[in-house]
Write an enzyme that holds these catalytic residues in place. Sequence first.
Site, short mmCIF file in Angstrom:
data_model
loop_
_atom_site.label_atom_id
_atom_site.label_comp_id
_atom_site.label_asym_id
_atom_site.label_seq_id
_atom_site.Cartn_x
_atom_site.Cartn_y
_atom_site.Cartn_z
N HIS A 228 0.97 -1.14 -0.03
CA HIS A 228 0.03 0.06 -0.02
C HIS A 228 0.77 1.25 0.15
O HIS A 228 1.94 1.18 -0.91
CB HIS A 228 -0.90 -0.06 1.12
CG HIS A 228 -2.07 0.79 1.33
ND1 HIS A 228 -2.46 1.54 0.19
CD2 HIS A 228 -2.97 0.90 2.22
CE1 HIS A 228 -3.62 2.27 0.48
NE2 HIS A 228 -3.81 2.03 1.77
N HIS A 267 -2.23 -2.35 -9.64
CA HIS A 267 -3.19 -1.68 -8.87
C HIS A 267 -4.11 -2.76 -8.91
O HIS A 267 -4.63 -3.15 -10.08
CB HIS A 267 -3.55 -0.24 -9.31
CG HIS A 267 -4.22 0.42 -8.30
ND1 HIS A 267 -5.40 0.16 -7.98
CD2 HIS A 267 -3.42 1.34 -7.30
CE1 HIS A 267 -5.92 1.14 -6.87
NE2 HIS A 267 -4.91 1.58 -6.49
N ASP A 321 2.67 5.91 -6.38
CA ASP A 321 4.11 5.62 -5.79
C ASP A 321 5.19 5.62 -6.75
O ASP A 321 6.42 5.78 -5.98
CB ASP A 321 3.91 4.31 -4.62
CG ASP A 321 2.79 4.73 -3.73
OD1 ASP A 321 2.61 5.58 -3.06
OD2 ASP A 321 2.26 3.53 -3.51
C1 LIG Z 1 -0.70 -3.07 -5.51
C2 LIG Z 1 -0.93 -4.50 -5.69
C3 LIG Z 1 -0.82 -5.08 -4.21
C4 LIG Z 1 -2.18 -4.73 -6.35
O1 LIG Z 1 -2.32 -6.22 -6.87
P1 LIG Z 1 -3.43 -7.48 -6.63
O2 LIG Z 1 -4.46 -6.88 -7.33
O3 LIG Z 1 -3.35 -7.89 -5.51
O4 LIG Z 1 -2.72 -8.24 -7.73
P2 LIG Z 1 -1.63 -9.36 -7.31
O5 LIG Z 1 -0.67 -8.97 -6.34
O6 LIG Z 1 -2.25 -10.46 -6.90
O7 LIG Z 1 -0.90 -9.35 -8.67
C5 LIG Z 1 -1.56 -9.95 -9.93
C6 LIG Z 1 -0.62 -10.62 -10.98
O8 LIG Z 1 0.01 -9.07 -11.17
C7 LIG Z 1 1.52 -9.47 -10.96
N1 LIG Z 1 1.88 -8.12 -10.42
C8 LIG Z 1 1.18 -7.26 -9.66
N2 LIG Z 1 1.68 -6.20 -9.43
C9 LIG Z 1 3.23 -6.33 -10.03
C10 LIG Z 1 4.29 -5.46 -10.01
N3 LIG Z 1 4.43 -4.46 -9.29
N4 LIG Z 1 5.44 -5.84 -10.50
C11 LIG Z 1 5.41 -7.17 -11.19
N5 LIG Z 1 4.21 -8.00 -11.47
C12 LIG Z 1 3.21 -7.43 -10.68
C13 LIG Z 1 1.45 -10.28 -9.88
O9 LIG Z 1 2.99 -11.10 -10.00
C14 LIG Z 1 0.47 -11.37 -10.55
O10 LIG Z 1 0.99 -12.17 -11.48
P3 LIG Z 1 0.59 -13.66 -11.79
O11 LIG Z 1 -1.02 -13.36 -12.03
O12 LIG Z 1 1.30 -14.13 -12.87
O13 LIG Z 1 0.74 -14.45 -10.69
C15 LIG Z 1 0.30 -5.29 -6.63
O14 LIG Z 1 0.23 -4.58 -7.89
C16 LIG Z 1 1.68 -4.93 -6.09
O15 LIG Z 1 2.22 -5.61 -5.20
N6 LIG Z 1 2.55 -3.73 -6.53
C17 LIG Z 1 3.34 -3.57 -5.97
C18 LIG Z 1 3.36 -2.78 -4.80
C19 LIG Z 1 3.12 -1.31 -4.99
O16 LIG Z 1 3.47 -0.44 -5.80
N7 LIG Z 1 1.94 -0.88 -4.16
C20 LIG Z 1 1.33 0.52 -4.46
C21 LIG Z 1 0.05 0.34 -4.61
S1 LIG Z 1 -0.77 2.00 -4.91
#
Ligand SMILES: CC(C)(COP(=O)(O)OP(=O)(O)OC[C@H]1O[C@@H](n2cnc3c(N)ncnc32)[C@H](O)[C@@H]1OP(=O)(O)O)[C@@H](O)C(=O)NCCC(=O)NCCS
Length: 385
Positions: A228, A267, A321
């Site tokens: 987050h 996201h 971010d």
């Molecule tokens: C924000 C976040 C948690 C939302 O994700 P979510 O809806 O829960 O999606 P998931 O984490 O389940 O990811 C879904 C898929 O996308 C991929 N993915 C998601 N974010 C990614 C990233 N930043 N880099 C690379 N791959 C990513 C995951 O590996 C997953 O791949 P798969 O389907 O092959 O297993 C996620 O994108 C993330 O962890 N981002 C990095 C942290 C970040 O920048 N957070 C700030 C958010 S405003």
Amino acid sequence: MRYISNEEIQFTKGLEGVVSNSTQIGYVDGEAGKLYYRGYDVADLAEHSTYEETAYLLFYGKLPNQKELAAFSKKLASYRALPSDVLDRLVDMPCPCHPMSMLRTGVSLLECMDESCPIAEDLESKKEYGIRLIAQMATLTADIARHRENLPPIEPDPSLSHAANFLYMLNGKRGEPLAERVMDVALILHADHGMNASTFASMVVASTLSDLYSSVTAGIGSLKGPLHGGANERVIQMLKSLSSVEEAETFVERAISKKEKIMGFGHRVYKAYDPRAKIFQGYARELTELTGNDSLFAIARTIEKRVIEAYADKGILPNVDFYSGLIYHSLGIDGSIFTPIFAASRIAGWVARVIEYLEDNRLFRPRAIYQGPLDVPYVPIEERE
Ligand SMILES: CC(C)(COP(=O)(O)OP(=O)(O)OC[C@H]1O[C@@H](n2cnc3c(N)ncnc32)[C@H](O)[C@@H]1OP(=O)(O)O)[C@@H](O)C(=O)NCCC(=O)NCCS
């Protein structure tokens, strides 16, 4: 022993797509890459508005007229100073902890050391405490940042805007006009964002009829996590660890091949470019050029281009971010303070949504699928293996 049959029960991990309430406060249009506060496009607010005006809009549902804005701004300014014993206790903690933990503790101290704070408040008092917290969380953040540099706190200046005063309390001097404007924009863009984890955490706590300070500390705790708000600090760590565009290319290639998450991308809701990231990218370019940080910007652009190439079809694009940290870094702010700044802005959205929810409150109480056994016979301790 028996087991429940859960075959009929459907659920989505992380409550993805689950609707938890209805609201008039804000809307994230993830397909179009748009964000609205009370119907206003944030891009318009970022261009024309101020954080004070935006917070008023979130709280009261309309843009203030001149008289209303002047009164609201005056009230915020009057609440900026912290009780001195709060800061003394906060900096007296036995071990140095992360500024987000200090901020969370600072908010708790503000409640515990205020005799006028009742545990169960009516909605009007909650709103007033919320306005006070908007002012005080900015002061807390600035004081925590200075404490980490072994610098004494700076008294707030009531003649300055919220953003200008924040920079003044951080640095002990007025910022350049561009710096003050960019800080205002950053605060506007972080003020609210749909039913995100920290907003939901605040609302869950509020729904038990707990006090506002408990809701806000829950929000801060949730925002701290790297999935987050904590991502902004990780992004600048990542960018600073790379000394050239070539290194950035190698880094991003390796992360993609290993399927590692790259901070500042992806996201749950946006499947188009995050509108906040778009605005921040423009300011990051301008500020990094002005402050001699253009190599960091070039590294960021290299990573962005390659991630988009690899993942755009999965909707993984820069989020808020990715570029915000470059802006704060260019303003001379340490990475550990990025997420507290996020919290000091998001407090407006947390409180507005908590109050709206409490107008027609229902306790949040979801269920979980139980996959363990039932009716397990109790074995006395001396008979256990
Ligand atoms: C924000 C976040 C948690 C939302 O994700 P979510 O809806 O829960 O999606 P998931 O984490 O389940 O990811 C879904 C898929 O996308 C991929 N993915 C998601 N974010 C990614 C990233 N930043 N880099 C690379 N791959 C990513 C995951 O590996 C997953 O791949 P798969 O389907 O092959 O297993 C996620 O994108 C993330 O962890 N981002 C990095 C942290 C970040 O920048 N957070 C700030 C958010 S405003």
